[in-house]
Design an enzyme around this catalytic site. Structure first.
Site, mmCIF file in Angstrom:
data_model
loop_
_atom_site.group_PDB
_atom_site.id
_atom_site.type_symbol
_atom_site.label_atom_id
_atom_site.label_comp_id
_atom_site.label_asym_id
_atom_site.label_seq_id
_atom_site.Cartn_x
_atom_site.Cartn_y
_atom_site.Cartn_z
ATOM 1 N N SER A 327 0.802 -1.225 0.000
ATOM 2 C CA SER A 327 0.000 0.000 0.000
ATOM 3 C C SER A 327 0.836 1.277 0.000
ATOM 4 O O SER A 327 0.301 2.361 -0.211
ATOM 5 C CB SER A 327 -0.916 0.004 1.206
ATOM 6 O OG SER A 327 -1.763 -1.125 1.157
ATOM 7 N N HIS A 370 -15.033 -0.893 3.721
ATOM 8 C CA HIS A 370 -14.807 0.376 4.406
ATOM 9 C C HIS A 370 -16.031 1.298 4.310
ATOM 10 O O HIS A 370 -16.067 2.345 4.933
ATOM 11 C CB HIS A 370 -13.626 1.115 3.774
ATOM 12 C CG HIS A 370 -12.292 0.552 4.175
ATOM 13 N ND1 HIS A 370 -11.635 -0.379 3.429
ATOM 14 C CD2 HIS A 370 -11.503 0.790 5.259
ATOM 15 C CE1 HIS A 370 -10.480 -0.688 4.004
ATOM 16 N NE2 HIS A 370 -10.392 0.008 5.134
ATOM 17 N N CYS A 383 -7.745 1.905 1.823
ATOM 18 C CA CYS A 383 -8.814 1.098 1.240
ATOM 19 C C CYS A 383 -8.405 0.606 -0.141
ATOM 20 O O CYS A 383 -8.150 1.382 -1.050
ATOM 21 C CB CYS A 383 -10.094 1.917 1.135
ATOM 22 S SG CYS A 383 -11.425 1.004 0.322
#
Lengths: 648, 379
Positions: A327, A370, A383
């Protein structure tokens, strides 16, 4: 017996005649001798004079002192120490075994070393000195010197040998030196005469190897008079060697030591950069090794221990290790989308825990989803669905182009060994290397830093510095060479809309400082030193449908080498960035849980220039932090360390 | 009144003899010996030890012996010749026996204050005996085969014994020295021509048979001869000495490097620098001028001996003096030829200069005989 006067005179006359003949022969011989004297001493005098000089005069190379390496505050990182050793020339010893036997009574020679020295002497060219024993004590050395007359062929010598006082802390930065091997001579094309000096050491790894030409210096010469036994009688003249240039690194030995100690026990790496200058102030690779072992010639047992360790101590993970960035890569997609105007940061994307693409499902790390996410929350909470959606609009080409602007997939010039380029995949790359066309699924994987994407910790730190400054920051490891600044200018402005950069920076701030941020626990409470970061947890395996059906195993239940990599990138202070850091813990598990605390500790250590005070941490964590700090095995430095302020 | 009785009466007696010494020869001997001391001092690195002091002591002793020998009438020495020869051959046999009964090969007998080399002694006693032999022999019979065979045997016995030691240098000196006395005594030249011819023939046969099916020597023997004749084929072994000595000689140039400045000897590149190769140090330090001067001094010594030998009417005195002159010539000529690379290295010292007690003593005794012949010459 009586003889007549005539007889006597006759015989005397005969003796006289014969004497004349003999005298003539003698005279002729004498003339030949005189002519020969003239020939040797007058006509060929200059030839023989030259031969006599060659006989008695030896030209010897003087080894230059290798340049020293300092840290950014002038602490010695690589030094030279005197090495007392004994060398031997086989031709000058009448009986090699006898001399070695006598020598072994003076110095501690084990049988193996003696046999090795004997073999080397027999295989080397004549008159090449071979080291019999080195690193002698002063007592041993002087006893050899005193007994020199009974040790023909043996010469006691004082040489310089490299020593790394900070041991393993700088192993992957300075690297190490080693003897000049035949392979080195052939492969390097290096013909410097200095290499012929017995036991000359050349850089073999990392900065020692890459900065070899600066550090080496130039050989001097001296002419010495030697006797027939090769023993030096006196020095005739000397042209001293030019020592190598001293090198000052950008690294702060104190912070480096802290980073190494903080990561002890993990297979991990961390790179800390000064965001404005690109100077690398720490670059830790754990576990490390003692470079002094290599200088002395590492034993097979030690070497095997190092190569067989699954944590790979010999790998320089910050520059050689490449990992799926997970991420931490999301900022690239976000910026690409913003710059192309393909997304409004306020736009909400609904995360239900996955998206479907054809028959495949792409999951968000949060199975339950989410809910509705804007860009800020999408970064703060990392997310995946938000980015799956966004990446389909942006496309891989734009993501790849943005990544390259941030230094990913690019080569960075540093004086280190085997600096990796990482990998930013494109359509062309996939076709050329995998023989298949790019599919949308590849884009979805890439956007969350999985699939083909690979980045080194160094590249992630560069990316973070560029995010923090908006400029094309270039990394550097060397501050000065021989007192001359080696500083590089950055590559200018990245050419991004400051507003867009600000949106991403706000997202990174939220990661650490918004209560729902993935690394909120790892925030800093130090005055004026808020951290802005991004966590990453990258899979090293793909989860099969079968596995999903039986229930995915928790990361802790997997064998170490199949667990997720934990990553964290951050810069601080958030409002006026000074330091950027990237931390990768191999198979460490969660990025926010494992890598983020390390990143925070290192940033705070850099900020305070000493062990960070507990007040810099959230109240409920201070007890655990104190315990952690107490357990750190830190080096104490003799020279008082300047506080973290960097002088430029 | 016979000739001899007449001469006895007219020769000086007592201390008067000192006035009748050949002083020029004395001065020359002392000069050359001093050059020797100087060189020994130099090769010792500027020290009286370890060579100058003992050499000086032997010279003083030898010089005293020289005077004693000189003052004793030459006819006494003629009568002693046979005894002297016998003693020296016995001593040669003694060292031979001592070597064979396990005391190791040695060429000397330890007298305490010096080591006597019987082979050195023989060089003079052989000349003495041959001179006495031809003094006794009717000159008209000297070319008869039997009377030629006798001196040949007298020469070959000590030559063989020294060759066994092995001391090739002395053997050559004995052989050539003895033959020279025979030649001077008037033995028919055809004998010499025959021997030389046979020698040349043999050597030619040996060399030309090489590589043919009927070659006279084994291959390894030829190889040994090769290195002996041309040491440069073995530069680190046998050739090392001769190469280094030529370098030393040549690097002396016209005037040399100066006293004690020779690098070849002070740095030990020269072998046997205090004995057989001392001439190279002299040549290196004093150059061509020094070397030719020494050669000149030797020539003068030779000249005075020859004059003495020719002036005396006494056959023994004449032959012994000329024989000594030839021996002395052989000493320095072989030594110089050897160190200058003109002759194989055979181990002959430089007379009066090389370190070595026996050679020094024997030479001084020999010059004592020359002086005796000079003092007691018929007038």
């Amino acid at each position: 017996m009586k003889r007549s006067q005539k007889e006597i005179e006759d015989s005397a006359r005969k003796v006289g005649r014969r004497s004349l003949i003999m005298g003539g022969a003698m005279l002729a011989t004498g003339a030949v001798l005189a002519a020969r004297m003239r020939y040797l001493q007058v006509e060929r005098a200059s030839d023989f004079r030259l031969l006599a000089e060659e006989n008695r005069i030896n030209i010897q190379l003087l080894s230059p002192a290798r340049g020293l390496i300092y840290d950014r505050y002038g602490r010695l990182v690589a030094a030279n120490e005197q090495n007392y050793r004994v060398v031997m020339v086989r031709e000058n010893a009448d009986d090699v075994d006898e001399v070695l036997e006598r020598l072994s009574r003076l110095v501690n020679l084990d049988m193996g070393a003696m046999a090795r020295a004997r073999d080397e002497m027999m295989s080397r060219a004549p008159f090449v000195p071979v080291t019999i024993a080195d690193r002698l004590s002063w007592e041993e050395f002087s006893s050899v010197a005193v007994n020199a007359p009974s040790l023909p062929g043996i010469t006691p010598e004082v040489g310089l040998s490299r020593v790394y006082p900070l041991g393993q802390d700088f192993a992957h930065i300075t690297g190490y030196v080693g003897p000049v091997s035949d392979y080195y001579l052939q492969s390097s094309g290096d013909t410097d005469p200095v290499l012929q000096i017995p036991d000359f050491q050349v850089g073999r790894y990392a900065a020692e190897a890459q900065l070899e030409q600066d550090l080496r210096g130039e050989a001097g010469t001296r002419r010495v008079e030697v006797n027939a036994a090769g023993r030096i009688m006196r020095e005739l003249d000397r042209d001293p060697a030019t020592p190598g240039d001293d090198v000052q690194l950008t690294v702060d030995a104190g912070l480096q030591n802290f980073a190494q100690a903080r990561m002890a026990g993990e297979s991990a790496s961390a790179v800390v950069m000064e965001v404005e200058t690109g100077e690398i102030i720490a670059m830790a690779s754990s576990p490390s090794f003692d470079p002094n072992l290599f200088v002395r010639g590492i034993s097979v047992a030690d070497y095997n221990t190092l190569t067989e360790d699954p944590y790979r101590p010999l790998a320089s993970k910050p520059v050689q290790g490449t990992y799926p960035p997970g991420s931490t890569f999301k900022m690239m997609t976000a910026l690409a989308g913003l710059e192309m105007g393909l997304i409004d940061p306020e736009e909400l994307i609904n995360c239900i825990g996955y998206i479907e693409l054809g028959t495949r499902r792409f999951h968000c790390w949060k199975r339950s989803g989410h809910g509705r996410m804007d860009m800020n929350n999408g970064l703060a909470q990392s997310c995946d669905v938000y980015y799956y959606e966004l990446s389909q609009r942006v496309g891989i080409d734009a993501i790849a182009a943005m990544s390259r602007r941030f230094g990913l997939g690019e080569h960075h010039e540093l004086p280190l060994s085997a600096v990796s380029e990482g990998l930013i995949p494109t359509r062309d790359w996939k076709r050329a290397n995998r023989g298949a066309d790019w599919v949308v699924g590849d884009t979805l994987n890439a956007t969350i830093g999985q699939g083909f994407v690979l980045a080194s910790p160094l590249q992630l730190a560069i990316m973070t510095s560029r995010l923090a400054t908006g400029r094309m920051i270039r990394p550097s490891l060397v501050r000065t060479v021989n007192g001359v600044s080696a500083r590089m200018d950055d590559g200018g402005d990245l050419g991004l809309d400051p507003a867009n950069l600000e949106i991403v920076r706000r997202g990174m701030w939220s990661v650490n400082n918004a209560p729902r941020g993935t690394a909120y626990r790892m925030r800093s409470e130090a005055e004026g030193f808020e951290i802005a970061g991004k966590s990453g947890t990258s899979q090293v395996r793909s989860i099969t449908m079968a596995e999903r059906a039986t229930g995915v195993l928790g990361d802790d239940e997997l064998p170490w080498n199949r667990r997720d990599h934990a990553l964290f990138v951050a810069y601080a202070p958030a409002d006026n960035p000074r330091y950027a850091v990237s931390v990768v813990v191999e198979h460490g598990g969660s990025g926010s849980g494992v890598a983020a605390p390390i990143a925070r500790d290192i940033l705070l250590r850099a900020h305070f220039g000493e062990m960070p005070p507990l007040s810099a941490y959230p109240v409920n964590q201070r007890r655990g932090i104190e315990e952690m700090q107490d357990q750190l095995d830190l080096r104490s430095f003799e020279t008082p360390e300047e506080t973290g302020r960097v002088q430029t | 009144m016979s000739f001899l009785e007449y001469t006895q009466k007219s020769t000086p007696s007592g201390l008067h003899k000192v006035l009748y010494l050949n002083w020029a020869l004395i001065v020359l001997i002392v000069t050359v010996s001093c050059i020797g001391f100087l060189m020994l001092y130099s090769v010792a690195g500027g020290s009286m030890r370890p060579w100058v002091t003992p050499q000086l002591q032997r010279f003083v002793l030898g010089f005293a012996v020289l005077l004693v020998v000189a003052f004793i009438p030459i006819w006494f020495w003629r009568n002693m010749s046979g005894l002297a020869y016998g003693v020296s051959v016995l001593l040669l046999l003694l060292v031979e026996v001592m070597g064979s009964i396990g005391m190791g090969a040695q060429r000397w007998i330890d007298l305490g204050f010096m080591r006597l080399q019987p082979s050195e002694l023989t060089k003079i006693t052989l000349v003495m005996l041959l001179a006495a032999y031809y003094d006794w022999l009717d000159p008209r019979k000297s070319s008869r085969p039997l009377f030629v065979l006798i001196p040949v045997v007298l020469i070959l016995v000590p030559t063989y014994l020294t060759l066994r030691q092995p001391d090739l240098g002395t053997a050559i000196l004995l052989l050539v020295g003895g033959a020279s006395v025979m030649f001077l005594a008037g033995v028919h030249w055809a004998y010499f021509a025959a021997v030389i011819g046979a020698g040349v023939g043999l050597v030619t046969a040996v060399f030309y048979s090489r590589g043919t099916p009927w070659q006279l020597l084994e291959d390894y023997q030829y190889r040994r001869i090769d290195t002996f004749l041309d040491p440069t084929t073995d530069p680190l072994g046998a050739g090392y000495n001769i190469t280094q000595s030529q370098i030393a000689l040549g690097s002396g140039g016209w005037t040399g490097r100066g006293f004690m400045q020779g690098t070849q000897s002070s740095l030990n590149f020269l072998p046997e620098k205090h004995t057989d190769f001392i001439f190279t140090t002299l040549a290196e330090e004093f150059g061509f001028v020094g070397a030719i001067t020494l050669l000149g001094l030797y020539a003068l010594i030779l000249l005075f001996c020859v004059i003495t030998g020719l002036k005396t009417k006494d056959r023994y005195a004449s032959l012994v003096t000329l024989g000594i002159a030839v021996t002395f010539f052989l000493y320095f000529a072989i030594n110089m030829a050897m160190v200058m690379g003109l002759a194989p290295v055979v181990g002959v010292p430089l007379p009066l200069v090389s370190y070595g007690g026996s050679a020094m003593l024997v030479l001084l005794v020999a010059f004592g005989l020359v002086q005796s012949a000079h003092i007691h010459r018929p007038r």
